[in-house]
Design a protein around this motif. Structure first.
Motif, PDB file in Angstrom:
ATOM      1  N   UNK A 208     -19.938 -21.751 -15.089  1.00 50.97           N
ATOM      2  CA  UNK A 208     -20.569 -21.941 -13.977  1.00 50.97           C
ATOM      3  C   UNK A 208     -20.710 -23.210 -13.608  1.00 50.97           C
ATOM      4  N   UNK A 209     -20.904 -24.008 -14.546  1.00 50.52           N
ATOM      5  CA  UNK A 209     -21.228 -25.547 -14.074  1.00 50.52           C
ATOM      6  C   UNK A 209     -19.652 -26.117 -13.462  1.00 50.52           C
ATOM      7  N   UNK A 210     -18.660 -25.951 -14.067  1.00 54.29           N
ATOM      8  CA  UNK A 210     -17.396 -26.238 -13.379  1.00 54.29           C
ATOM      9  C   UNK A 210     -16.948 -25.496 -12.204  1.00 54.29           C
ATOM     10  N   UNK A 211     -17.237 -24.302 -11.963  1.00 54.27           N
ATOM     11  CA  UNK A 211     -17.193 -23.414 -10.680  1.00 54.27           C
ATOM     12  C   UNK A 211     -17.921 -24.210  -9.794  1.00 54.27           C
TER      13      UNK A 211
ATOM     14  N   UNK B 276     -11.434 -23.736 -17.579  1.00 53.79           N
ATOM     15  CA  UNK B 276     -11.490 -22.300 -17.276  1.00 53.79           C
ATOM     16  C   UNK B 276     -12.320 -22.221 -15.858  1.00 53.79           C
ATOM     17  N   UNK B 277     -13.546 -22.721 -15.982  1.00 54.84           N
ATOM     18  CA  UNK B 277     -14.386 -22.481 -14.756  1.00 54.84           C
ATOM     19  C   UNK B 277     -13.609 -23.239 -13.425  1.00 54.84           C
ATOM     20  N   UNK B 278     -13.246 -24.400 -13.845  1.00 53.96           N
ATOM     21  CA  UNK B 278     -12.746 -25.158 -12.699  1.00 53.96           C
ATOM     22  C   UNK B 278     -11.067 -24.381 -12.126  1.00 53.96           C
ATOM     23  N   UNK B 279     -10.532 -24.011 -12.966  1.00 57.03           N
ATOM     24  CA  UNK B 279      -9.040 -23.347 -12.839  1.00 57.03           C
ATOM     25  C   UNK B 279      -9.380 -22.129 -11.959  1.00 57.03           C
ATOM     26  N   UNK B 280     -10.457 -21.210 -12.384  1.00 59.24           N
ATOM     27  CA  UNK B 280     -10.696 -20.016 -11.742  1.00 59.24           C
ATOM     28  C   UNK B 280     -11.049 -20.100 -10.425  1.00 59.24           C
ATOM     29  N   UNK B 281     -12.102 -21.014 -10.204  1.00 57.48           N
ATOM     30  CA  UNK B 281     -12.582 -21.460  -8.925  1.00 57.48           C
ATOM     31  C   UNK B 281     -11.711 -21.881  -7.915  1.00 57.48           C
TER      32      UNK B 281
END
Length: 355
Positions: free
Chosen positions: A184-187, A218-223
């Motif tokens: 969630x933080x990366x997103x 993973x969060x960055x990539x998915x967002x």
């Protein structure tokens, strides 16, 4: 408890990988020892059954209950304690893990518990999860801080103690867990940069370094990939910088190979330490931040507010994570048959000038 005679200062020093002098200073309440080290010495001495010579009362008696006690805390008379399993690397890392440990120790004080910190690995071999010198009758539970292989988690479960995982989730372990929501933080940080008009991104960090780094990637990539698919444009690259002793040189070399026209609109760094160093290198190259590139980190370490420019980041509550883990352990102690609980702590955006 010791199996052969009285426990000595040298045995305590060997267990904690510190000098006998450090143990002596800590037990005597003298200066020259950090508060974190003093607490570790006091709690380990008590758990090992160390008895101070009666003719030499500790000089710190006004501050400490005895040579075996932590700073005074209500309800500590029965000597109950928890075991904190934590790798030596994490124990020595000041920006994140030591603050998590500080939260654990503070919550233990409020509960009247001691906290004995053990490194579960020794020279690459699995060590005794619950060493025989500890008084097991007074141990109320354990916290496994950071990631551990399943065989280690299985050994922890075999102690029959209530155990909670801290900043790590393992679905097959059957153990409660409390963790910061790194995905969630990366997103969230990626969403902010998208809202600022960024279209080309570089994620800086190796997902092999830790579970948290992998989750942030993973969060960055998915967002970003979700948004890129909708907008039919956008680019995400990754600089796999090993977070080891030479990581700064590696980062500098990678940046030096990048032409000005190859710089992205935004750098998302796996943590604030990497982001702060990247800001320095960009400044040395004369790159305008945030005019040419925006830079963001994750963790909100103390120094992130003092970078040039101040760093935008995600605040992952370190002390709060440790405190919440102790609360989860208390719940498991009170309700041993309750369903397995997985708690994710929501991060908070800290907006500063780097974005």
């Amino acid at each position: 408890m010791s199996r052969g005679g009285k426990v000595t200062m040298q045995q305590i020093a060997d267990r904690l990988h510190v000098s006998k002098y450090t143990v002596s200073q800590a037990l005597a309440g003298k200066g020259g020892v950090s508060e974190a080290t003093r607490q570790r010495v006091m709690e380990t001495a008590r758990a090992m059954g160390y008895e101070a010579p009666s003719s030499r009362p500790p000089l710190g008696a006004a501050v400490y209950d005895s040579a075996l006690a932590r700073p005074s805390a209500a309800g500590d008379a029965d000597g109950r304690y928890i075991v904190v399993w934590m790798s030596r690397i994490h124990q020595e890392e000041p920006m994140y893990w030591q603050r998590v440990l500080g939260g654990i120790q503070e919550a233990c004080r409020l509960h009247g518990w001691g906290a004995v910190v053990l490194a579960p690995f020794d020279d690459g071999h699995v060590s005794d999860i619950l060493p025989p010198y500890l008084d097991r009758t007074r141990c109320v539970g354990g916290l496994a801080v950071g990631s551990f292989p399943l065989k280690q988690l299985a050994a922890m479960k075999r102690t029959a103690l209530p155990v909670v995982l801290v900043d790590h989730q393992e679905p097959f372990s059957g153990l409660d867990s409390v963790a910061n929501d790194n995905i969630a933080a990366a997103r969230m940080i990626s969403g902010l940069l998208l809202d600022r008009g960024c279209r080309s991104f570089v994620f800086v960090g190796s997902d092999r370094f830790s579970v948290s780094f992998r989750e942030r990637w993973l969060g960055c990539r998915s967002a970003l990939e979700q948004t890129f698919a909708q907008r039919k444009d956008g680019e995400l690259r990754r600089w796999t910088i090993p977070y080891s002793r030479e990581w700064i040189d590696t980062l500098q070399a990678r940046l030096s190979r990048t032409r000005p026209d190859e710089l992205p609109d935004a750098f998302v760094c796996a943590n604030d330490d990497i982001a702060a160093e990247l800001l320095k290198l960009l400044l040395q190259r004369g790159v305008d931040v945030p005019g040419r590139c925006r830079v963001a980190g994750i963790d909100n370490i103390e120094g992130s507010a003092w970078t040039r420019p101040p760093l935008t980041t995600m605040d992952l509550g370190k002390e709060q994570l440790g405190q919440r883990a102790v609360e989860a352990l208390e719940r498991r102690i009170a309700r041993p048959s309750a369903p397995v609980e997985r708690v994710g702590l929501v991060p908070e955006l800290v907006l500063r000038a780097s974005t």
